[in-house]
Design a protein around this motif. Structure first.
Motif, short mmCIF file in Angstrom:
data_model
loop_
_atom_site.label_atom_id
_atom_site.label_comp_id
_atom_site.label_asym_id
_atom_site.label_seq_id
_atom_site.Cartn_x
_atom_site.Cartn_y
_atom_site.Cartn_z
N LYS A 214 0.83 -1.21 0.00
CA LYS A 214 0.00 0.00 0.00
C LYS A 214 0.87 1.26 0.00
O LYS A 214 0.40 2.33 -0.41
CB LYS A 214 -0.89 0.03 1.24
N LEU A 215 2.11 1.15 0.47
CA LEU A 215 2.92 2.33 0.75
C LEU A 215 3.10 3.22 -0.47
O LEU A 215 2.87 4.43 -0.41
CB LEU A 215 4.29 1.91 1.29
N LEU A 216 3.52 2.64 -1.59
CA LEU A 216 3.82 3.47 -2.75
C LEU A 216 2.59 4.23 -3.25
O LEU A 216 2.65 5.45 -3.44
CB LEU A 216 4.45 2.62 -3.86
N PRO A 217 1.44 3.56 -3.47
CA PRO A 217 0.27 4.33 -3.91
C PRO A 217 -0.21 5.34 -2.88
O PRO A 217 -0.70 6.41 -3.25
CB PRO A 217 -0.78 3.26 -4.20
N GLN A 218 -0.05 5.04 -1.59
CA GLN A 218 -0.43 6.00 -0.57
C GLN A 218 0.46 7.24 -0.63
O GLN A 218 -0.03 8.37 -0.50
CB GLN A 218 -0.35 5.35 0.81
N LEU A 219 1.76 7.05 -0.83
CA LEU A 219 2.67 8.18 -0.98
C LEU A 219 2.31 9.02 -2.20
O LEU A 219 2.33 10.26 -2.15
CB LEU A 219 4.11 7.69 -1.11
N ALA A 220 1.98 8.34 -3.30
CA ALA A 220 1.62 9.06 -4.52
C ALA A 220 0.38 9.91 -4.31
O ALA A 220 0.30 11.06 -4.75
CB ALA A 220 1.42 8.07 -5.67
N ALA A 221 -0.62 9.34 -3.61
CA ALA A 221 -1.86 10.07 -3.38
C ALA A 221 -1.65 11.25 -2.43
O ALA A 221 -2.20 12.34 -2.63
CB ALA A 221 -2.92 9.12 -2.83
N GLN A 222 -0.84 11.04 -1.38
CA GLN A 222 -0.64 12.08 -0.37
C GLN A 222 0.20 13.25 -0.88
O GLN A 222 -0.04 14.40 -0.51
CB GLN A 222 0.02 11.48 0.86
N THR A 223 1.18 12.95 -1.73
CA THR A 223 2.15 13.98 -2.12
C THR A 223 1.88 14.59 -3.49
O THR A 223 2.37 15.67 -3.79
CB THR A 223 3.58 13.40 -2.13
N PRO A 250 -1.93 6.33 -14.78
CA PRO A 250 -2.51 7.52 -14.14
C PRO A 250 -3.26 7.23 -12.85
O PRO A 250 -3.32 8.09 -11.96
CB PRO A 250 -3.47 8.06 -15.22
N ASP A 251 -3.80 6.04 -12.70
CA ASP A 251 -4.58 5.72 -11.50
C ASP A 251 -3.72 5.48 -10.26
O ASP A 251 -4.26 5.27 -9.17
CB ASP A 251 -5.47 4.50 -11.75
N ILE A 252 -2.40 5.49 -10.41
CA ILE A 252 -1.53 5.29 -9.24
C ILE A 252 -1.76 6.38 -8.19
O ILE A 252 -1.59 6.14 -7.00
CB ILE A 252 -0.04 5.26 -9.67
N ASN A 253 -2.17 7.57 -8.59
CA ASN A 253 -2.38 8.67 -7.65
C ASN A 253 -3.79 8.70 -7.07
O ASN A 253 -4.13 9.61 -6.32
CB ASN A 253 -2.08 10.01 -8.32
N GLN A 254 -4.61 7.68 -7.37
CA GLN A 254 -5.96 7.64 -6.81
C GLN A 254 -5.92 7.40 -5.30
O GLN A 254 -5.04 6.70 -4.79
CB GLN A 254 -6.76 6.52 -7.48
N LYS A 255 -6.89 7.98 -4.59
CA LYS A 255 -6.94 7.81 -3.13
C LYS A 255 -7.41 6.42 -2.73
O LYS A 255 -7.08 5.94 -1.65
CB LYS A 255 -7.84 8.88 -2.52
N ASP A 256 -8.20 5.78 -3.58
CA ASP A 256 -8.63 4.40 -3.32
C ASP A 256 -7.40 3.50 -3.46
O ASP A 256 -6.87 3.32 -4.57
CB ASP A 256 -9.72 3.99 -4.31
N ALA A 261 -3.11 0.59 -6.18
CA ALA A 261 -2.18 -0.54 -6.15
C ALA A 261 -2.31 -1.39 -7.42
O ALA A 261 -1.31 -1.88 -7.96
CB ALA A 261 -2.44 -1.40 -4.92
N ALA A 262 -3.54 -1.55 -7.92
CA ALA A 262 -3.73 -2.28 -9.17
C ALA A 262 -3.07 -1.54 -10.33
O ALA A 262 -2.47 -2.16 -11.22
CB ALA A 262 -5.22 -2.47 -9.45
N ALA A 263 -3.14 -0.21 -10.31
CA ALA A 263 -2.48 0.59 -11.35
C ALA A 263 -0.96 0.43 -11.27
O ALA A 263 -0.28 0.37 -12.30
CB ALA A 263 -2.87 2.06 -11.19
N MET A 264 -0.44 0.37 -10.06
CA MET A 264 1.00 0.15 -9.88
C MET A 264 1.41 -1.20 -10.48
O MET A 264 2.42 -1.31 -11.19
CB MET A 264 1.38 0.21 -8.41
N ASN A 265 0.62 -2.24 -10.20
CA ASN A 265 0.94 -3.56 -10.75
C ASN A 265 0.85 -3.57 -12.27
O ASN A 265 1.63 -4.26 -12.94
CB ASN A 265 0.02 -4.62 -10.15
N ARG A 266 -0.10 -2.82 -12.83
CA ARG A 266 -0.17 -2.74 -14.31
C ARG A 266 1.08 -2.08 -14.87
O ARG A 266 1.58 -2.47 -15.94
CB ARG A 266 -1.42 -1.95 -14.73
#
Length: 298
Positions: A214-223, A250-256, A261-266
């Motif tokens: 969760k860490l990487l997408p959470q960082l992307a959304a927060q920052t 583009p969905d890596i920065n989503q708050k969900d 995370a699914a976008a990161m894996n893609r």
């Protein structure tokens, strides 16, 4: 026992560092073929076989076995290249990089001033990639410290030779990463190792649920930081490496967090498909399974 293992590992690296890249890769090819000939007696063979069968169901039996052998040969090269990656003088290693693709993705993202989160999957030679990024940018890389203190000391010293900062995968390391992003710098995170259950979420990777950080997408959304993925592709016949950069989904920065995370894996999967057998298929990426899912490594 840990001290003995560290001494043996460091001695092996020292021996590998004495070899030119062509010799080291020849040794890696022999190692990979040895792993393949061992068959089910070798855990790397078993895990590679299971992962490739799971992620590439369209392959015939003959194609799958050829892919397993090719993957294990690349694994052998990754092992035999460690002396070059860690112990050669950095500039000597950097000379093995023959071409860079799409680096404007990084420079344009840095120009926005919100920092860059760099996704570095276990694909190709990620140590060469780390050296390249450290040589050109202010770079903070998260890593999981090994259990042997001597190896941890060596890793931190070697990876930081060109000024990059090493952030351990803990609360202290997350703080280091956040501060670097606030300064508008680049941080690197390995996205494809299984986290603890509470730190992950099950989302698709090669069409199969995989416990994903969760860490990487959470960082992307927060920052609001830009996300770029990249890898150093190993060229045939010891010709060196080409580095490729790709824009994150583009969905890596989503708050969900599940969507992100699914976008990161893609994003990771897109990179892997560029050089599929250079990926770390010997790793048990699908070790944790959602309730009701079958263990693919049985």
């Amino acid at each position: 026992m840990k001290k003995i293992k560290s001494i043996l590992a460091i001695s092996f690296l020292g021996l590998m560092a004495l070899l030119p890249l062509s010799w080291a890769q020849c040794l890696g090819i022999r190692l990979g073929r040895y792993f393949y000939r061992q068959g089910d007696k070798n855990k790397w063979y078993r895990f590679t076989q299971s992962n490739i069968a799971h992620c590439f169901p369209e392959l015939s039996d003959v194609e799958r076995q050829a892919a397993v052998q090719a993957s294990l040969i690349e694994t052998g090269k990754s092992v035999s290249e460690m002396g070059m990656s860690w112990l050669w003088p950095p500039q000597r290693t950097l000379k093995k990089i023959v071409k860079i693709h799409h680096e404007e993705l990084i420079t344009n993202a840095l120009a926005k001033g919100k920092g860059v989160i760099f996704i570095a999957p276990h694909l190709g030679n990620w140590e060469v990639l780390n050296l390249y990024l450290s040589n050109k940018y202010s770079f903070t890389a998260m890593y999981k410290p090994p259990k042997q203190p001597a190896m941890d000391k060596l890793i931190k010293r070697m990876r930081a030779r060109l000024g990059s900062r090493m952030a351990p995968a803990n609360v202290q390391g997350v703080r280091m990463v956040m501060k670097a992003l606030k300064r508008g710098e680049m941080v690197g995170i390995l996205p494809d190792q299984e986290p603890d259950l509470e730190s992950g979420v099950y989302v698709p990777f090669f069409n199969s649920p995989a416990l994903t950080m969760k860490l990487l997408p959470q960082l992307a959304a927060q920052t609001g930081a830009s996300v770029v993925c990249g890898f150093a592709k190993r060229l045939p016949d010891a010709q060196g490496f080409e580095i490729y950069f790709y824009e994150g989904d583009p969905d890596i920065n989503q708050k969900d967090v599940s969507v992100a995370a699914a976008a990161m894996n893609r994003t990771v999967e897109h990179c892997v498909r560029q050089a599929p057998w250079q990926y770390q298929w010997e790793y048990k990426r699908f070790s944790s399974r959602p309730e009701g899912e079958v263990d693919i490594y049985q």
